[in-house]
Scaffold this motif. Structure first.
Motif, PDB file in Angstrom:
ATOM      1  N   ARG A 148       0.995  -4.518  -5.623  1.00 32.26           N
ATOM      2  CA  ARG A 148       1.009  -4.600  -4.189  1.00 32.26           C
ATOM      3  C   ARG A 148       0.239  -3.310  -3.497  1.00 32.26           C
ATOM      4  O   ARG A 148      -0.443  -3.313  -2.668  1.00 32.26           O
ATOM      5  N   LEU A 149       0.123  -2.136  -4.559  1.00 30.21           N
ATOM      6  CA  LEU A 149      -0.704  -1.240  -4.166  1.00 30.21           C
ATOM      7  C   LEU A 149      -1.870  -1.262  -4.128  1.00 30.21           C
ATOM      8  O   LEU A 149      -2.763  -0.762  -3.123  1.00 30.21           O
ATOM      9  N   VAL A 150      -2.512  -2.037  -5.128  1.00 26.94           N
ATOM     10  CA  VAL A 150      -4.160  -2.420  -5.226  1.00 26.94           C
ATOM     11  C   VAL A 150      -4.145  -3.307  -4.030  1.00 26.94           C
ATOM     12  O   VAL A 150      -5.410  -2.905  -3.502  1.00 26.94           O
ATOM     13  N   PHE A 151      -3.369  -4.163  -3.839  1.00 27.53           N
ATOM     14  CA  PHE A 151      -3.780  -5.292  -2.742  1.00 27.53           C
ATOM     15  C   PHE A 151      -3.909  -4.261  -1.422  1.00 27.53           C
ATOM     16  O   PHE A 151      -4.929  -4.653  -0.760  1.00 27.53           O
ATOM     17  N   GLY A 152      -2.808  -3.674  -1.168  1.00 24.68           N
ATOM     18  CA  GLY A 152      -2.944  -2.959  -0.057  1.00 24.68           C
ATOM     19  C   GLY A 152      -4.001  -2.197   0.355  1.00 24.68           C
ATOM     20  O   GLY A 152      -4.907  -1.967   1.345  1.00 24.68           O
ATOM     21  N   MET A 153      -4.507  -1.383  -0.662  1.00 21.97           N
ATOM     22  CA  MET A 153      -5.746  -0.340  -0.838  1.00 21.97           C
ATOM     23  C   MET A 153      -6.773  -1.049  -0.644  1.00 21.97           C
ATOM     24  O   MET A 153      -7.837  -0.878   0.343  1.00 21.97           O
ATOM     25  N   ALA A 154      -7.006  -2.372  -1.064  1.00 21.23           N
ATOM     26  CA  ALA A 154      -8.087  -3.208  -1.053  1.00 21.23           C
ATOM     27  C   ALA A 154      -8.436  -3.744   0.562  1.00 21.23           C
ATOM     28  O   ALA A 154      -9.346  -3.683   1.024  1.00 21.23           O
ATOM     29  N   ARG A 155      -7.299  -4.018   0.971  1.00 21.48           N
ATOM     30  CA  ARG A 155      -7.215  -4.701   2.344  1.00 21.48           C
ATOM     31  C   ARG A 155      -7.526  -3.511   3.248  1.00 21.48           C
ATOM     32  O   ARG A 155      -8.181  -3.715   4.290  1.00 21.48           O
ATOM     33  N   ASP A 156      -7.340  -2.157   3.048  1.00 20.82           N
ATOM     34  CA  ASP A 156      -7.523  -1.098   3.910  1.00 20.82           C
ATOM     35  C   ASP A 156      -8.898  -0.679   3.645  1.00 20.82           C
ATOM     36  O   ASP A 156      -9.376   0.644   4.106  1.00 20.82           O
ATOM     37  N   GLY A 157      -9.594  -1.093   2.644  1.00 23.12           N
ATOM     38  CA  GLY A 157     -11.249  -0.716   2.491  1.00 23.12           C
ATOM     39  C   GLY A 157     -11.256   0.479   1.361  1.00 23.12           C
ATOM     40  O   GLY A 157     -12.201   1.100   1.245  1.00 23.12           O
ATOM     41  N   LEU A 158     -10.153   0.724   0.630  1.00 21.60           N
ATOM     42  CA  LEU A 158     -10.156   1.785  -0.192  1.00 21.60           C
ATOM     43  C   LEU A 158     -10.457   1.311  -1.765  1.00 21.60           C
ATOM     44  O   LEU A 158     -10.847   1.942  -2.617  1.00 21.60           O
ATOM     45  N   VAL A 198      -3.537  10.029  -3.769  1.00 23.12           N
ATOM     46  CA  VAL A 198      -2.154   9.403  -3.749  1.00 23.12           C
ATOM     47  C   VAL A 198      -2.237   8.136  -4.158  1.00 23.12           C
ATOM     48  O   VAL A 198      -1.174   7.816  -5.155  1.00 23.12           O
ATOM     49  N   GLY A 199      -2.828   7.314  -3.792  1.00 28.69           N
ATOM     50  CA  GLY A 199      -2.826   5.795  -4.319  1.00 28.69           C
ATOM     51  C   GLY A 199      -2.978   5.679  -5.697  1.00 28.69           C
ATOM     52  O   GLY A 199      -2.430   4.905  -6.468  1.00 28.69           O
ATOM     53  N   LEU A 200      -4.041   6.328  -6.110  1.00 25.54           N
ATOM     54  CA  LEU A 200      -4.428   6.227  -7.597  1.00 25.54           C
ATOM     55  C   LEU A 200      -3.357   6.914  -8.423  1.00 25.54           C
ATOM     56  O   LEU A 200      -3.373   6.342  -9.642  1.00 25.54           O
ATOM     57  N   THR A 201      -2.847   7.916  -7.883  1.00 20.23           N
ATOM     58  CA  THR A 201      -1.612   8.608  -8.820  1.00 20.23           C
ATOM     59  C   THR A 201      -0.527   7.588  -8.953  1.00 20.23           C
ATOM     60  O   THR A 201      -0.028   7.458 -10.020  1.00 20.23           O
ATOM     61  N   VAL A 202      -0.169   7.048  -7.963  1.00 20.13           N
ATOM     62  CA  VAL A 202       1.067   6.200  -7.911  1.00 20.13           C
ATOM     63  C   VAL A 202       0.714   5.004  -8.928  1.00 20.13           C
ATOM     64  O   VAL A 202       1.515   4.564  -9.707  1.00 20.13           O
ATOM     65  N   MET A 203      -0.499   4.660  -8.744  1.00 18.14           N
ATOM     66  CA  MET A 203      -1.009   3.336  -9.610  1.00 18.14           C
ATOM     67  C   MET A 203      -1.189   3.686 -10.887  1.00 18.14           C
ATOM     68  O   MET A 203      -0.531   2.988 -11.817  1.00 18.14           O
ATOM     69  N   ALA A 204      -1.577   4.952 -11.290  1.00 15.89           N
ATOM     70  CA  ALA A 204      -1.375   5.548 -12.825  1.00 15.89           C
ATOM     71  C   ALA A 204      -0.123   5.527 -13.140  1.00 15.89           C
ATOM     72  O   ALA A 204       0.160   5.285 -14.373  1.00 15.89           O
ATOM     73  N   GLY A 228       0.771  -1.209  -0.076  1.00  9.68           N
ATOM     74  CA  GLY A 228      -0.023  -0.020   0.115  1.00  9.68           C
ATOM     75  C   GLY A 228       0.919   1.181   0.017  1.00  9.68           C
ATOM     76  O   GLY A 228       0.537   2.350  -0.588  1.00  9.68           O
ATOM     77  N   GLY A 229       2.204   1.128   0.502  1.00 12.59           N
ATOM     78  CA  GLY A 229       2.925   2.062   0.436  1.00 12.59           C
ATOM     79  C   GLY A 229       2.688   3.677   0.705  1.00 12.59           C
ATOM     80  O   GLY A 229       2.149   3.849   1.743  1.00 12.59           O
ATOM     81  N   ALA A 230       2.750   4.514  -0.070  1.00 13.75           N
ATOM     82  CA  ALA A 230       2.449   5.665   0.022  1.00 13.75           C
ATOM     83  C   ALA A 230       0.943   6.084   0.450  1.00 13.75           C
ATOM     84  O   ALA A 230       0.637   7.067   1.195  1.00 13.75           O
ATOM     85  N   ALA A 231       0.165   5.178  -0.106  1.00 17.24           N
ATOM     86  CA  ALA A 231      -1.324   5.300   0.332  1.00 17.24           C
ATOM     87  C   ALA A 231      -1.585   5.093   1.860  1.00 17.24           C
ATOM     88  O   ALA A 231      -2.103   5.853   2.470  1.00 17.24           O
TER      89      ALA A 231
END
Length: 442
Positions: free
Chosen positions: A305-315, A99-105, A80-83
């Motif tokens: 890993r960013l998508v995984f972390g954000m999904a685990r955190d409910g985002l 932040v999360g979707l910017t890094v993902m994009a 999830g890193g920066a998010a």
């Protein structure tokens, strides 16, 4: 809330298998990429023979943010890193989402762009009459397969590709060393010589040669000892890249006059043509393929890993947080990203979009530096294995904000315009999906 693992009942955790050398190679590979092979020429056009000085100054500026990322990775080793650190520091779901979707994009546009570059270069080596689009899609499937297979396999492939990139740069240095001492390394295109404004303009350009260290934060959860491994990986790789960049810069301007270097479509190939005329022309095409493929692989791992972390955190939707019981990888996230990547490749040339997301990364760096400042001052926050004084993230935020302002004001207007449009899309997705996110301090 636990700092590692998947809180869903019965869900396996990501595999902790990354050691110090693997993370060092991961970070170094993310920075080297293919950019340095063209960036030396552009920087020489600005700084002349003093291009090495631009890399030195850029490293100091980039290292401030690198140190912040190293500290955060040792504190919060989570996918999830920066998010995640943004949410933990500010508790603002919208900011975390952006932040999360910017890094993902940024990662996805890079993978899609690099897939097309790999296809073109492969077909230049092996003209088999297959459309580049088919080769690009095949390359995407291959990368997705490696990322799904496991973090060990991804790291092994990265080590091989990083070694090829590294040896390519070392080769340039070795064949060019006999030319060292033949030019004035302080000569610039400016009649005023080396000035603060000249060095600043060169450092702004060369700063982007260090982008890539931020990917490391997203795989911290898969490190065996993140408190020590993450700081070693980030700081060690940034210092190693600086030595390589400066040596390559000195070599390049020593072999080829800086004005010719600035005009060369492939600067290091031009250097090799003079210093090692016996080296086959296809050699640098092959090195480019490894470098570009490595960038695509690392960005795919980071995005998954960013998508995984954000999904685990409910985002993001909960199924994206599932971990394959056998491979121990976020297989649903990997598959979902493959669908998006295929769409991006089919969309055609997205080079301008990729440039816009790199611009937005400077805004992300500013937020992450500010997040570390907030977390350092919050009572009860656990300290990591690597701590930095508060002036480091403060200066890092100022530097990134200054670079962002400079790029918006002095750069091509299309990149800021596209960046603004991308932010509007991210905001629209937030309004549509209404993610619940984590509470503050979770």
């Amino acid at each position: 809330m636990a700092e590692t693992g998947n809180p869903a009942a019965g869900q396996p955790e990501l595999q902790r298998s990354i050691g110090p050398f693997q993370l060092f190679a991961y970070t170094l590979g993310g920075m080297l990429g293919a950019g340095i092979y063209g960036l030396v020429g552009r920087a020489a056009g600005n700084l002349g023979n003093a291009v090495w000085l631009g890399f030195a100054v850029a490293m100091v500026a980039a290292l401030l943010t690198g140190l912040s990322y190293a500290s955060l990775g040792s504190r919060y080793p989570r996918a999830g890193g920066a998010a995640y650190v943004t949410q933990r520091a500010f508790g603002m779901r919208l900011l975390t989402w952006m932040v999360g979707l910017t890094v993902m994009a940024s990662g996805l546009t890079s993978v899609a762009t690099q897939s097309r570059v790999v296809a073109v270069n492969l077909l230049s080596l092996f003209p088999i009459g297959v459309p580049p689009l088919i080769v690009a899609l095949g390359f995407l499937l291959l990368v997705a397969g490696v990322v799904f297979r496991g973090i060990r396999e991804s790291m092994a492939a990265n080590v091989v590709c990083t070694l090829v990139e590294f040896l390519g740069l070392v080769f340039v240095i070795l064949v060019g060393i006999p030319y060292w001492g033949g030019v004035d390394l302080l000569e610039t295109p400016s009649p005023d010589g080396i000035t603060a404004s000249l060095i600043l303009s060169g450092a702004i350009l060369t700063f982007f040669a260090f982008i890539g260290f931020e990917d490391t934060l997203n795989v911290a959860e898969e490190c065996k000892d993140a408190r020590r491994t993450v700081p070693f990986g980030i700081i060690g790789a940034m210092l190693a890249a600086t030595v390589l960049y400066m040596a390559v810069a000195v070599t390049a301007v020593s072999v080829v006059p800086f004005r010719e270097l600035a005009e060369a479509p492939s600067p290091l190939a031009a250097v090799t043509a003079v210093a090692a005329p016996w080296f086959p022309g296809w050699g640098y095409v092959a090195i480019t393929i490894f470098a570009v493929a490595n960038t695509a692989l690392l960005n795919y791992v980071t995005a998954s890993r960013l998508v995984f972390g954000m999904a685990r955190d409910g985002l993001l939707p909960a199924p994206l947080a599932r971990v394959h019981p056998g491979r121990r990888t976020p297989h649903i996230a990997i598959g979902a990203l493959l669908v998006v990547l295929v769409a991006l490749v089919l969309a055609g040339d997205i080079g301008q979009l990729a440039s816009a997301t790199v611009l937005l990364l400077l805004a992300v760096f500013t937020v992450v530096n500010a997040a570390l400042l907030v977390l350092q001052r919050r009572p009860g926050e656990a300290r990591g294995g690597f701590e930095v004084p508060s002036f480091v993230p403060a200066l890092g935020a100022v530097v990134c904000l200054t670079l962002l302002g400079n790029r918006v004001v002095a750069g091509d207007w299309r990149a800021p315009a596209l960046a603004g449009a991308l932010l509007l899309v991210i905001l629209a997705l937030y309004a549509l999906m209404r993610p619940r996110g984590l509470p503050q301090g979770a």
